[in-house]
Design a protein around this motif. Sequence first.
Motif, PDB file in Angstrom:
ATOM      1  N   THR A  22     -11.561  51.084 -56.854  1.00  0.00           N
ATOM      2  CA  THR A  22     -11.905  52.328 -57.570  1.00  0.00           C
ATOM      3  C   THR A  22     -10.892  53.423 -57.222  1.00  0.00           C
ATOM      4  OG1 THR A  22     -13.620  52.647 -55.897  1.00  0.00           O
ATOM      5  CG2 THR A  22     -14.362  51.966 -58.040  1.00  0.00           C
ATOM      6  N   THR A  23     -10.459  53.461 -55.969  1.00  0.00           N
ATOM      7  CA  THR A  23      -9.442  54.455 -55.581  1.00  0.00           C
ATOM      8  C   THR A  23      -8.143  54.225 -56.363  1.00  0.00           C
ATOM      9  OG1 THR A  23     -10.407  54.478 -53.380  1.00  0.00           O
ATOM     10  CG2 THR A  23      -8.210  55.440 -53.576  1.00  0.00           C
ATOM     11  N   ALA A  24      -7.846  52.969 -56.660  1.00  0.00           N
ATOM     12  CA  ALA A  24      -6.603  52.639 -57.378  1.00  0.00           C
ATOM     13  C   ALA A  24      -6.712  52.876 -58.887  1.00  0.00           C
ATOM     14  CB  ALA A  24      -6.223  51.190 -57.100  1.00  0.00           C
ATOM     15  N   GLY A  25      -7.898  53.294 -59.376  1.00  0.00           N
ATOM     16  CA  GLY A  25      -7.981  53.677 -60.791  1.00  0.00           C
ATOM     17  C   GLY A  25      -8.942  52.892 -61.652  1.00  0.00           C
ATOM     18  N   THR A  77     -11.300  48.232 -66.021  1.00  0.00           N
ATOM     19  CA  THR A  77     -10.267  49.274 -66.162  1.00  0.00           C
ATOM     20  C   THR A  77     -10.178  49.713 -67.628  1.00  0.00           C
ATOM     21  OG1 THR A  77      -8.472  47.706 -66.550  1.00  0.00           O
ATOM     22  CG2 THR A  77      -8.916  48.303 -64.251  1.00  0.00           C
ATOM     23  N   LYS A  78      -9.528  50.860 -67.843  1.00  0.00           N
ATOM     24  CA  LYS A  78      -9.503  51.389 -69.216  1.00  0.00           C
ATOM     25  C   LYS A  78      -8.498  50.652 -70.083  1.00  0.00           C
ATOM     26  CE  LYS A  78      -6.530  55.588 -68.920  1.00  0.00           C
ATOM     27  NZ  LYS A  78      -5.763  55.347 -67.691  1.00  0.00           N
ATOM     28  N   THR A  89      -3.586  49.765 -66.416  1.00  0.00           N
ATOM     29  CA  THR A  89      -4.365  50.136 -65.221  1.00  0.00           C
ATOM     30  C   THR A  89      -4.812  48.880 -64.479  1.00  0.00           C
ATOM     31  OG1 THR A  89      -5.176  51.966 -66.569  1.00  0.00           O
ATOM     32  CG2 THR A  89      -6.181  51.700 -64.410  1.00  0.00           C
ATOM     33  N   GLN A 110      -2.080  47.794 -62.285  1.00  0.00           N
ATOM     34  CA  GLN A 110      -1.965  48.735 -61.157  1.00  0.00           C
ATOM     35  C   GLN A 110      -3.075  48.476 -60.112  1.00  0.00           C
ATOM     36  OE1 GLN A 110      -1.924  52.695 -62.982  1.00  0.00           O
ATOM     37  NE2 GLN A 110      -3.416  53.346 -61.437  1.00  0.00           N
ATOM     38  N   VAL A 111      -4.294  48.252 -60.577  1.00  0.00           N
ATOM     39  CA  VAL A 111      -5.418  47.995 -59.667  1.00  0.00           C
ATOM     40  C   VAL A 111      -5.207  46.655 -58.948  1.00  0.00           C
ATOM     41  CG1 VAL A 111      -7.909  47.476 -59.603  1.00  0.00           C
ATOM     42  CG2 VAL A 111      -7.071  49.434 -60.921  1.00  0.00           C
TER      43      VAL A 111
END
Length: 302
Positions: A242-245, A262-263, A267, A270-271
């Motif tokens: 969650t911190t990573a997005g 993720t959206k 993302t 990245q997560v």
Amino acid sequence: MSVTVRVPAKVNVQLAVGAARPDGFHDLANVFLAVGLYDEITVTPADELRITCTGPGADRVPLDTTNLAARAALALAARHGIDPRVHIHIAKDIPVAGGMAGGSADGAGALLACDTLWSLNSPQSELLSLCAELGSDVPFSLLGGAALGVGRGEQLTPLAVGGAFHWVFAVADGGLSTPTVFQEFDRLAAGKAIPPPTPDPALLDALRTGDAAALADTLSNDLQPAALSLRPSLAATLTTGTTAGALAALVSGSGPTTAFLTKDEETATQVATALQSSGTCHTARPTTSPARGATVVGLDRV
Ligand SMILES: C[C@](O)(CO)[C@H](O)COP(=O)(O)OP(=O)(O)OC[C@H]1O[C@@H](n2ccc(N)nc2=O)[C@H](O)[C@@H]1O
Ligand SMILES: Nc1ncnc2c1ncn2[C@@H]1O[C@H](COP(=O)(O)OP(=O)(O)OP(=O)(O)O)[C@@H](O)[C@H]1O
């Protein structure tokens, strides 16, 4: 001749658990979503019923008749009076004992593969009822897409999904036993009133419209406290994602795999990178949903 079937993993976007029933199972409102991690099952006629397995965690998969793939082949053969001697090869990619229905996928896959190999052309309703005898998650592995499961999770109603959702799955080191997680749920629930499990209309709406933010707001898993109690280190994995997005994070089914919605695809990448480098999981796997249920992907007639 050999037949290869591909079967997806699942995540439970809602897992509402009722009180323990006299038969030891729990009534559920179980909203299944099939995701793009797959096992492949290949069946070939052989001198004896034999199982082989390759892929991550293959050393933890039983190669005897307790394997759900073997049980599926035997059940179908018995129903039709057919010789069950086949070689079943499982190419595993779904985490073993990970809460993503890996064994169930292999059961559903072997059933469809043997049905095809033996030219039975069984109606889907017949295959689904055999699946339900094999395990609560097995019918959904055959069906795929998204579905509401009630009863012990085996009575399915397909659900519409309005678009693709992006996920990352953080595979943990080692597995969790599903019965042990339900027992821990019972222990934590002792003395409390447990409401009858019901599907969340807002969550079904989010699936129907393909709205990732709305789905993130409604994700829930009643087994999560039990999985975290048995594996406290999962809390750090959830926070890392969650911190990573990620829009939201939850334990997948009985765990210990954790799921991050993720959206978009960027993302998710990245997560996954953040989770992989954090040391809080074994492997981070980006993927999408919904995924097709058990599908024949290879038919080799030689
Ligand atoms: C946690 C989930 O993965 C969510 O989809 C499923 O409920 C588990 O499904 P599964 O692995 O196919 O489970 P089964 O093979 O049917 O049952 C294994 C054990 O899990 C527990 N179990 C399973 C399903 C259910 N509705 N209530 C239960 O209490 C029971 O102890 C049961 O003996
Ligand atoms: N084909 C199979 N693949 C993996 N495990 C199997 C298989 N058949 C039987 N098993 C047994 O089932 C146990 C649970 O494995 P599985 O990968 O199905 O767990 P899971 O994904 O947590 O299940 P679920 O999400 O349906 O509760 C394993 O530890 C293993 O002993």
